[in-house]
Scaffold this active site. Structure first.
Site, mmCIF file in Angstrom:
data_model
loop_
_atom_site.group_PDB
_atom_site.id
_atom_site.type_symbol
_atom_site.label_atom_id
_atom_site.label_comp_id
_atom_site.label_asym_id
_atom_site.label_seq_id
_atom_site.Cartn_x
_atom_site.Cartn_y
_atom_site.Cartn_z
ATOM 1 C CG ASP A 1 -1.890 1.130 1.243
ATOM 2 O OD1 ASP A 1 -2.335 1.556 0.159
ATOM 3 O OD2 ASP A 1 -2.218 1.606 2.342
ATOM 4 C CG ASP B 1 -1.535 7.457 1.164
ATOM 5 O OD1 ASP B 1 -0.788 8.440 1.240
ATOM 6 O OD2 ASP B 1 -2.331 7.265 0.218
#
Length: 146
Positions: free
Chosen positions: A13, A15
């Site tokens: 991922d 963020d």
């Protein structure tokens, strides 16, 4: 035994994993050290960046061409490098890093694992434990320098 037919892939991922969580989303900048680490991982294994951000936005932040990207929570998916045909008899498509990972898996031993102390009394995937151990060994060996 079943490990030869499996391919290790890395999914990350953006963020909070590759960049810090910040108040202003446009300031969630990936460090050069993290970019270099992701680049090294992607040289060993097919690597995907998944984000709720738009595809263009996450690609702009990561700035690596040899990755698969999934933006908008997977609604927009892109591979910068075209897939090539695998040398295996199954003819599965192979992406960046997969051929090397597959060759490493085939060259490794049967995957007995180390220091596990045996199998837990209940494991949902107990029939796959030897494959998991073998993949773990390959991951440890291939990521030592990261």
């Amino acid at each position: 035994r079943g490990r030869k037919k499996k391919r290790v892939c890395v999914f990350l991922d953006y963020d909070g994993t590759l960049s810090p969580i910040v108040n202003d989303p446009d300031k969630a900048v990936m460090s050069e050290a993290m970019r270099a680490a992701v680049s090294r991982v992607s040289a060993c294994f097919p690597t995907s960046i998944i984000s709720g951000r738009s595809l263009e936005k996450v690609k702009g932040f990561v700035q690596l061409d040899n990755l698969f990207y999934a933006g908008s929570h997977g609604l927009d998916i892109e591979s910068a490098k075209p897939q090539r045909q695998a040398p295996s008899s199954e003819g599965a498509a192979v992406g960046p890093g997969e051929a090397e990972a597959e060759a490493q898996a085939e060259a490794s031993t049967s995957g007995t694992g180390t220091g596990t102390g045996g199998v837990a009394p209940y494991q949902a995937a107990a029939e796959h434990i030897e494959v998991v151990r073998g993949v773990r060994e390959v991951l440890i060996e291939r990521t030592k320098g990261i």
